[in-house]
Write a protein that holds these residues in place. Structure first.
Motif, PDB file in Angstrom:
ATOM      1  N   CYS A  14      -3.587  -2.291  -1.823  1.00 33.34           N
ATOM      2  CA  CYS A  14      -4.945  -1.742  -1.749  1.00 33.34           C
ATOM      3  C   CYS A  14      -5.603  -2.170  -0.432  1.00 33.34           C
ATOM      4  O   CYS A  14      -5.187  -3.138   0.210  1.00 33.34           O
ATOM      5  N   GLN A  15      -6.656  -1.469  -0.054  1.00 34.26           N
ATOM      6  CA  GLN A  15      -7.324  -1.730   1.218  1.00 34.26           C
ATOM      7  C   GLN A  15      -7.959  -3.112   1.268  1.00 34.26           C
ATOM      8  O   GLN A  15      -7.963  -3.772   2.305  1.00 34.26           O
ATOM      9  N   ARG A  16      -8.496  -3.579   0.146  1.00 42.21           N
ATOM     10  CA  ARG A  16      -9.154  -4.891   0.142  1.00 42.21           C
ATOM     11  C   ARG A  16      -8.136  -6.000   0.416  1.00 42.21           C
ATOM     12  O   ARG A  16      -8.403  -6.928   1.184  1.00 42.21           O
ATOM     13  N   SER A  40     -14.247  -4.110  -6.807  1.00 42.95           N
ATOM     14  CA  SER A  40     -13.628  -2.795  -6.916  1.00 42.95           C
ATOM     15  C   SER A  40     -12.285  -2.758  -6.204  1.00 42.95           C
ATOM     16  O   SER A  40     -12.050  -3.477  -5.239  1.00 42.95           O
ATOM     17  N   CYS A  41     -11.410  -1.911  -6.703  1.00 42.81           N
ATOM     18  CA  CYS A  41     -10.092  -1.719  -6.121  1.00 42.81           C
ATOM     19  C   CYS A  41      -9.920  -0.234  -5.854  1.00 42.81           C
ATOM     20  O   CYS A  41     -10.202   0.593  -6.730  1.00 42.81           O
ATOM     21  N   ASP A  42      -9.466   0.120  -4.657  1.00 43.60           N
ATOM     22  CA  ASP A  42      -9.393   1.543  -4.340  1.00 43.60           C
ATOM     23  C   ASP A  42      -8.293   2.265  -5.113  1.00 43.60           C
ATOM     24  O   ASP A  42      -8.237   3.482  -5.127  1.00 43.60           O
ATOM     25  N   GLY A  45     -10.757   3.465  -7.955  1.00 47.01           N
ATOM     26  CA  GLY A  45     -11.856   4.347  -7.563  1.00 47.01           C
ATOM     27  C   GLY A  45     -13.156   3.968  -8.208  1.00 47.01           C
ATOM     28  O   GLY A  45     -14.123   4.704  -8.187  1.00 47.01           O
ATOM     29  N   ASP A 145     -19.972  -2.756  -5.446  1.00 50.29           N
ATOM     30  CA  ASP A 145     -18.689  -3.363  -5.795  1.00 50.29           C
ATOM     31  C   ASP A 145     -18.805  -4.354  -6.948  1.00 50.29           C
ATOM     32  O   ASP A 145     -17.871  -5.127  -7.197  1.00 50.29           O
TER      33      ASP A 145
END
Length: 446
Positions: A14-16, A40-42, A45, A145
């Motif tokens: 994920c992006q984070r 939040s995790c992409d 969503g 978030d």
């Protein structure tokens, strides 16, 4: 030197996790790192929390059946965390009913509540422009978030609207429901431990819980008799605990720093000669302490003397940010004395509530002084009534408080002038956290 163990690189993380340069386990719909920190995790969503099933969408709240929207301190100790550990401050609501029966209607309500928060409610929390800007702009962004913070924002906004439209039952349900959801998630995250990722959101949530605890008293039914507002003290003590436990991250946060820094630094005089205005509240203290077990005498004396010293400090310049620090500053022992309906502690807090009469021009403090001071009188032993003469005079005074009524010359400086005069709380927290780190017991060996 032994060779490094080979490991599978995460190319689809994920992006984070990529931004933090840590290995992502690539679990869908929420990876393990994001789930652990309640962010939040992409993959999903939408925001997740460690207290709800992973991947569950954040539905709208309908109602909750808890008898109290603000809980009390937990008596259980949480597990240790590698980052920081803090005792959970609230009991988790036993029953939160979520529903998606009318999502379009719920979205409209949430949009209404968020708009009201940024346009009006956020303007009532502070007298400093920088802190107001933080509540209006930065805190809602943090909430994107953090579902628990978003729920707290919506709850306080609903309560504010309820104060304007007391017969709107949808606002009653929204205020209780969103706050119950927020506290449930907040409690789980506190038990797991604060971290750099959630410290801003948990601090903001704790502050909103304190505002809710203060404002919700105006809607309580007192027909069955007066009850001491312990939730008020528990919630503000909770703000203090979160700040102390996460100060290593909050002190460098440009988003919440203006809120914390708007609190003037304490400068207490314990008044050993008993010459200050509230000294009579400590008369007979030695005789009272002699009747207590020796193990609690010193702690009890300190609890009384510190709280009265705060009253004498706030009395000199009765502005909102000085006054409201009382509930967070008193010791845990003092809160225990309030819970025990100790007469001396009740008289002391009657003076604190009387102070709010000087700053009750905001919705969440309106009527507090008269309701709480007269309520305390109704449960206080008659022999203590003379000690309440000043607080009753202030709380029941009609019109602006003049110096004759207040009892002394009022040196009322603006908050900006106060911060220049007394300094801000930043350096004080630095000192306190260093003391705690020095004298805290060592962490157990894993």
């Amino acid at each position: 030197m032994p060779p490094r163990r080979s490991h599978k690189k995460s190319k689809a993380g994920c992006q984070r996790c990529k931004q933090r340069k840590i290995k992502c386990d690539e679990v869908h719909p929420v990876c393990g790192n994001c789930s652990k920190h309640g962010v939040s995790c992409d993959f999903e969503g939408g925001p997740s929390t460690p207290c709800t099933p992973v991947g569950q969408p954040p539905p709208s709240l309908h109602r909750q059946s808890t008898t109290e929207s603000i809980g009390a301190f937990s008596s259980t100790s949480p597990p240790r965390s590698t980052n920081s550990t803090i005792m959970p401050l609230y009991k988790t609501p036993t029953d939160i009913i979520r529903t998606n029966t009318n999502p379009a209607s719920s979205r409209l309500l949430e949009l209404k509540l968020m708009h009201h928060f940024t346009a009006q409610t956020a303007m009532t929390f502070s007298e400093m422009d920088a802190a107001t800007h933080a509540w209006q702009q930065d805190i809602p962004v943090i909430a994107y978030d953090a579902q628990y913070l978003m729920d707290a924002i919506l709850a306080v906004s609903a309560l504010h609207l309820r104060s304007m439209h007391p017969n709107d039952t949808s606002l009653v349900r929204a205020s209780h429901g969103y706050m119950a959801s927020s506290i449930a998630q907040y409690s789980c995250l506190l038990t797991a431990g604060l971290s750099e990722l959630n410290s801003e959101a948990l601090f903001s949530t704790s502050a909103l819980i304190a505002f809710q605890a203060s404002a919700s008293r105006q809607f309580e039914n007192m027909d069955r008799g007066y009850t001491v507002p312990l939730a008020w003290f528990h919630s503000f003590q909770g703000v203090k605990a979160v700040v102390m436990a996460s100060w290593q991250w909050l002190r460098t946060s440009h988003r919440v720093f203006p809120i914390i820094n708007s609190q003037p630094a304490l400068s207490l005089n314990l008044d050993p000669d008993g010459k200050l205005f509230f000294a009579p509240l400590l008369e007979g203290l030695n005789q009272q302490l002699d009747s207590l077990p020796e193990t609690v005498r010193a702690e009890t004396r300190q609890a009384y003397e510190h709280s009265v010293a705060f009253l004498n400090w706030a009395y000199q310049n009765p502005i909102r940010h000085r006054i409201l620090g009382f509930a967070a500053t008193v010791s845990r022992r003092f809160v225990e004395l309030i819970d025990q309906r100790d007469p001396r502690a009740l008289v002391i807090i009657s003076c604190f509530f009387a102070f709010t009469r000087a700053c009750d021009d905001v919705w969440w403090l309106n009527g507090v002084a008269q309701r709480e001071v007269n309520g305390i009188l109704s449960i206080l032993p008659r022999e203590w009534w003379p000690k309440m003469k000043w607080s009753l005079q202030i709380a029941n005074h009609e019109g602006p408080i003049d110096e004759e009524t207040w009892g002394t010359t009022i040196h009322k400086r603006s908050l900006e002038e106060e911060l220049v005069f007394a300094g801000n709380v930043f350096n004080h927290i630095d000192v306190l956290t260093k003391i705690i780190e020095t004298y805290a017991p060592p962490m157990p060996v894993d």
